[in-house]
Design a protein around this motif. Structure first.
Motif, PDB file in Angstrom:
ATOM      1  N   HIS A 212      -0.283  13.344   3.719  1.00 31.05           N
ATOM      2  CA  HIS A 212      -0.687  12.357   4.388  1.00 31.05           C
ATOM      3  C   HIS A 212       0.220  11.752   5.388  1.00 31.05           C
ATOM      4  O   HIS A 212       1.310  11.964   5.240  1.00 31.05           O
ATOM      5  CB  HIS A 212      -0.998  11.428   3.624  1.00 31.05           C
ATOM      6  CG  HIS A 212      -2.048  10.082   4.072  1.00 31.05           C
ATOM      7  ND1 HIS A 212      -1.327   9.154   4.842  1.00 31.05           N
ATOM      8  CD2 HIS A 212      -3.191  10.005   4.012  1.00 31.05           C
ATOM      9  CE1 HIS A 212      -2.195   8.199   5.127  1.00 31.05           C
ATOM     10  NE2 HIS A 212      -3.506   8.810   4.799  1.00 31.05           N
TER      11      HIS A 212
ATOM     12  N   SER B 250      -1.637   3.678  -4.506  1.00 33.62           N
ATOM     13  CA  SER B 250      -2.570   2.669  -3.852  1.00 33.62           C
ATOM     14  C   SER B 250      -3.547   2.297  -4.542  1.00 33.62           C
ATOM     15  O   SER B 250      -4.658   2.839  -4.877  1.00 33.62           O
ATOM     16  CB  SER B 250      -2.779   3.217  -2.414  1.00 33.62           C
ATOM     17  OG  SER B 250      -3.515   2.416  -1.646  1.00 33.62           O
TER      18      SER B 250
ATOM     19  N   GLY C 273       0.758  -1.125  -0.011  1.00 29.52           N
ATOM     20  CA  GLY C 273      -0.060  -0.079   0.070  1.00 29.52           C
ATOM     21  C   GLY C 273       1.044   1.136  -0.136  1.00 29.52           C
ATOM     22  O   GLY C 273       2.150   1.028   0.050  1.00 29.52           O
ATOM     23  N   ALA C 274       0.216   2.498   0.128  1.00 30.47           N
ATOM     24  CA  ALA C 274       0.966   3.734   0.145  1.00 30.47           C
ATOM     25  C   ALA C 274       1.776   3.932   0.985  1.00 30.47           C
ATOM     26  O   ALA C 274       2.873   4.474   1.198  1.00 30.47           O
ATOM     27  CB  ALA C 274      -0.073   4.738  -0.422  1.00 30.47           C
ATOM     28  N   THR C 275       1.382   3.441   2.248  1.00 28.34           N
ATOM     29  CA  THR C 275       2.155   3.682   3.416  1.00 28.34           C
ATOM     30  C   THR C 275       3.384   2.814   3.513  1.00 28.34           C
ATOM     31  O   THR C 275       4.573   3.748   3.603  1.00 28.34           O
ATOM     32  CB  THR C 275       1.203   3.320   4.913  1.00 28.34           C
ATOM     33  OG1 THR C 275      -0.018   4.028   4.864  1.00 28.34           O
ATOM     34  CG2 THR C 275       2.056   3.536   5.950  1.00 28.34           C
TER      35      THR C 275
ATOM     36  N   VAL D 225      -1.460   9.197  -4.675  1.00 24.76           N
ATOM     37  CA  VAL D 225      -2.548   8.196  -3.956  1.00 24.76           C
ATOM     38  C   VAL D 225      -3.883   8.788  -4.595  1.00 24.76           C
ATOM     39  O   VAL D 225      -4.864   8.138  -5.175  1.00 24.76           O
ATOM     40  CB  VAL D 225      -2.706   8.050  -2.715  1.00 24.76           C
ATOM     41  CG1 VAL D 225      -3.918   7.274  -2.077  1.00 24.76           C
ATOM     42  CG2 VAL D 225      -1.224   7.161  -2.297  1.00 24.76           C
ATOM     43  N   GLN D 226      -4.211  10.304  -4.284  1.00 28.28           N
ATOM     44  CA  GLN D 226      -5.659  10.655  -4.736  1.00 28.28           C
ATOM     45  C   GLN D 226      -5.561  11.536  -6.268  1.00 28.28           C
ATOM     46  O   GLN D 226      -6.334  12.328  -6.339  1.00 28.28           O
ATOM     47  CB  GLN D 226      -5.921  11.657  -3.528  1.00 28.28           C
ATOM     48  CG  GLN D 226      -6.055  11.051  -2.168  1.00 28.28           C
ATOM     49  CD  GLN D 226      -7.183  10.162  -2.030  1.00 28.28           C
ATOM     50  OE1 GLN D 226      -8.304   9.878  -2.946  1.00 28.28           O
ATOM     51  NE2 GLN D 226      -7.179   9.427  -1.006  1.00 28.28           N
TER      52      GLN D 226
ATOM     53  N   ASP E 253       3.276  11.766  -3.557  1.00 27.12           N
ATOM     54  CA  ASP E 253       2.334  10.989  -3.307  1.00 27.12           C
ATOM     55  C   ASP E 253       1.216  11.161  -4.325  1.00 27.12           C
ATOM     56  O   ASP E 253       0.531  12.368  -4.118  1.00 27.12           O
ATOM     57  CB  ASP E 253       1.954  11.474  -1.813  1.00 27.12           C
ATOM     58  CG  ASP E 253       0.560  10.585  -1.375  1.00 27.12           C
ATOM     59  OD1 ASP E 253       0.100   9.801  -2.108  1.00 27.12           O
ATOM     60  OD2 ASP E 253       0.468  10.691  -0.132  1.00 27.12           O
TER      61      ASP E 253
ATOM     62  N   MET F  40       2.418  16.320  -2.469  1.00 21.95           N
ATOM     63  CA  MET F  40       1.297  15.399  -2.785  1.00 21.95           C
ATOM     64  C   MET F  40       0.714  16.030  -4.221  1.00 21.95           C
ATOM     65  O   MET F  40       0.458  17.449  -4.165  1.00 21.95           O
ATOM     66  CB  MET F  40       0.425  14.879  -1.834  1.00 21.95           C
ATOM     67  CG  MET F  40      -0.658  16.297  -1.475  1.00 21.95           C
ATOM     68  SD  MET F  40      -1.295  15.877   0.221  1.00 21.95           S
ATOM     69  CE  MET F  40      -1.693  14.382   0.517  1.00 21.95           C
TER      70      MET F  40
ATOM     71  N   ASN G 186      -5.883  14.609   0.399  1.00 27.00           N
ATOM     72  CA  ASN G 186      -6.955  13.635   0.617  1.00 27.00           C
ATOM     73  C   ASN G 186      -8.063  13.909   1.276  1.00 27.00           C
ATOM     74  O   ASN G 186      -9.011  13.430   1.320  1.00 27.00           O
ATOM     75  CB  ASN G 186      -6.276  12.393   1.082  1.00 27.00           C
ATOM     76  CG  ASN G 186      -5.523  12.752   2.475  1.00 27.00           C
ATOM     77  OD1 ASN G 186      -4.646  13.404   2.320  1.00 27.00           O
ATOM     78  ND2 ASN G 186      -5.859  12.220   3.564  1.00 27.00           N
TER      79      ASN G 186
ATOM     80  N   HIS H 202      -6.290   0.338  -3.419  1.00 21.57           N
ATOM     81  CA  HIS H 202      -7.635   0.281  -3.071  1.00 21.57           C
ATOM     82  C   HIS H 202      -8.197   1.885  -2.988  1.00 21.57           C
ATOM     83  O   HIS H 202      -9.491   2.231  -2.959  1.00 21.57           O
ATOM     84  CB  HIS H 202      -7.793  -0.109  -1.237  1.00 21.57           C
ATOM     85  CG  HIS H 202      -7.362   0.512  -0.377  1.00 21.57           C
ATOM     86  ND1 HIS H 202      -7.997   1.336   0.562  1.00 21.57           N
ATOM     87  CD2 HIS H 202      -5.986   1.042  -0.069  1.00 21.57           C
ATOM     88  CE1 HIS H 202      -7.286   2.217   1.439  1.00 21.57           C
ATOM     89  NE2 HIS H 202      -6.159   1.723   0.844  1.00 21.57           N
ATOM     90  N   LYS H 203      -7.542   2.767  -3.220  1.00 27.40           N
ATOM     91  CA  LYS H 203      -8.139   4.194  -3.637  1.00 27.40           C
ATOM     92  C   LYS H 203      -8.523   4.344  -5.017  1.00 27.40           C
ATOM     93  O   LYS H 203      -9.075   5.438  -5.359  1.00 27.40           O
ATOM     94  CB  LYS H 203      -7.176   5.114  -3.562  1.00 27.40           C
ATOM     95  CG  LYS H 203      -6.299   4.933  -2.118  1.00 27.40           C
ATOM     96  CD  LYS H 203      -6.818   5.274  -0.790  1.00 27.40           C
ATOM     97  CE  LYS H 203      -6.230   5.286   0.590  1.00 27.40           C
ATOM     98  NZ  LYS H 203      -6.876   5.878   1.711  1.00 27.40           N
TER      99      LYS H 203
END
Ligand code: PLP
Length: 386
Positions: free
Chosen positions: A96, A196, A63-65, A176-177, A174, A143, A147, A198-199
């Motif tokens: 994030h 990520s 995942g992104a973390t 992710v979004q 980042d 980012m 988010n 799941h986003k």
């Protein structure tokens, strides 16, 4: 259920979470292993086709973390081992926790961290970055889309300018979004990118990161040679196939999804405007992703609203899912200098291409109900005080 919290975890595409993976370890030298390896390679190729860079520059993780930790800590370890004098990190105030807390942790290894503020729209004050750059700067992290607010950051401009000033400084984004939700960042000037699954409608437990040949990092984990040795361990083939399937949806339907989500966001704002509810959009006048709306509902307590909505099967959130149980006000909204009252009245509504108009209308109707209930209760309270 009306699910409007896709920034926390998006509604999954059905075919991305309802399939049986074939057996086989992608590192095995037999037909099942080759088939599993093909899943990795087709997904890397698709990532490269959709977001740029070479397919060999994409790697998978949980995942992104995890990706943020591998990238940030890995780069810092590399610099330390190379006895580099680049020991300063510049990070935006609204990252994030996956990025922000990892960067802060690097202070314990002797890195100096500079935090860049944002304006009232949640957009980074870029001049602060350029003023901070010096020969000790190791990396800058901004980012693409926030988010909590959906505010879009001018990352292409920032990355280009930094590289023009000093190409040795790494720029990390980042995404992710950002990825699949707004136009993809230009990897020409970006050294590392985080995403990520799941986003964007894939299963949970799969993430990916890109880094280019300029960006050398030390591994944090040791084991086999998987993922070019930067993330050893057997890859999550189920998750990666799921990621592939979700990405295919975005690739095929990008324009339709963007228009649909933007229309839902506008419908929500219009419907609220036509009601008695007093509200404001926290990112007013700023450029935003259509996927996230940060709304301040004047006079409504966000925690109560979430409970009220949840009892009616409607899921929204206050901000980042990672900090939703924290009693401290949102670091992101604080950075935008919202008052305490505004912060405690803010809800995040976030969309997926799978949401429909009725989801928005049901949410707005429930907010109207809560608003009327609030008005009645305060009128009764006033009467009892007379
Ligand atoms: N970065 C951003 C912008 C996010 O929104 C999130 C999750 O909310 C993360 C990183 C962490 O992602 P993951 O859940 O894959 O670790």
């Amino acid at each position: 259920m009306i699910y409007l919290d896709s920034a926390a975890s998006a509604l999954p595409f059905e075919d991305a979470v309802t399939f049986s993976p074939e057996p086989g370890n992608p590192s095995s030298a037999h037909s099942a292993g080759y088939a599993a390896n093909a899943v990795l390679e087709k997904t890397r190729s698709l990532l490269s086709a959709m977001f740029g860079g070479r397919s060999s520059e994409y790697h998978f993780c949980s995942g992104a973390t995890e990706a943020a930790n591998l990238i940030i800590q890995g780069r810092c370890h590399f610099l330390k081992m190379a006895n580099s004098t680049r020991n300063e990190i510049i990070v935006s105030a609204i990252e994030h926790p996956a990025v922000f807390n990892t960067v802060k942790h690097m202070q314990q290894s002797g890195f100096i961290v500079h935090i860049v503020p944002v304006d009232h729209r949640g957009i980074i004050e870029t001049s602060f970055i350029y003023d901070l750059l010096n020969e000790h700067t190791s990396m800058v992290l901004v980012m693409g889309v926030n988010n909590e607010t959906g505010a879009r950051q001018p990352i292409d401009d920032i990355a280009k300018k930094i590289k023009a000033i000093d190409p040795e400084i790494s720029f990390i984004c980042d995404g992710v979004q950002t990825l699949t939700k707004v136009s993809s960042p230009d990897l020409t000037y970006i050294d590392a990118l985080i995403g990520s699954g799941h986003k964007l409608g894939a299963a949970m437990g799969v993430g990916f990161f890109y880094f280019n040949h300029r960006f050398r990092l030390s591994p944090l984990l040791f084991g086999g040679e998987q993922e070019a040795g930067v993330r050893p361990g057997t890859e999550n083939i189920y998750g990666i196939e799921s990621l592939y399937r979700a990405l295919v949806h975005h690739q095929k339907n990008a324009d339709q999804y963007h228009n649909h989500v933007r229309a839902l966001s506008l419908l929500l704002q219009k419907t609220l405007e036509q009601s008695d509810i007093s509200f404001s959009i926290n990112t007013q006048d700023g450029e935003t992703s259509g996927y996230i709306l940060s709304i301040c509902f004047n006079g409504i307590d966000a925690s109560r609203a979430i409970k009220f909505l949840s009892q009616r099967g409607i899921c929204v959130s206050k901000g980042s899912a990672c900090s939703s149980v924290s009693p401290t006000p949102s670091r992101v909204l604080s950075a935008m200098k919202l008052s305490h009252t505004q912060m405690s009245s803010t809800l995040r509504v976030s969309f997926s291409p799978l949401n429909v108009k009725e989801d928005v209308l049901t949410f707005c109707a429930a907010m109207s109900e809560l608003h009327s209930y609030n008005v009645e209760t305060s009128a009764l309270e006033q009467q009892s005080q007379m």
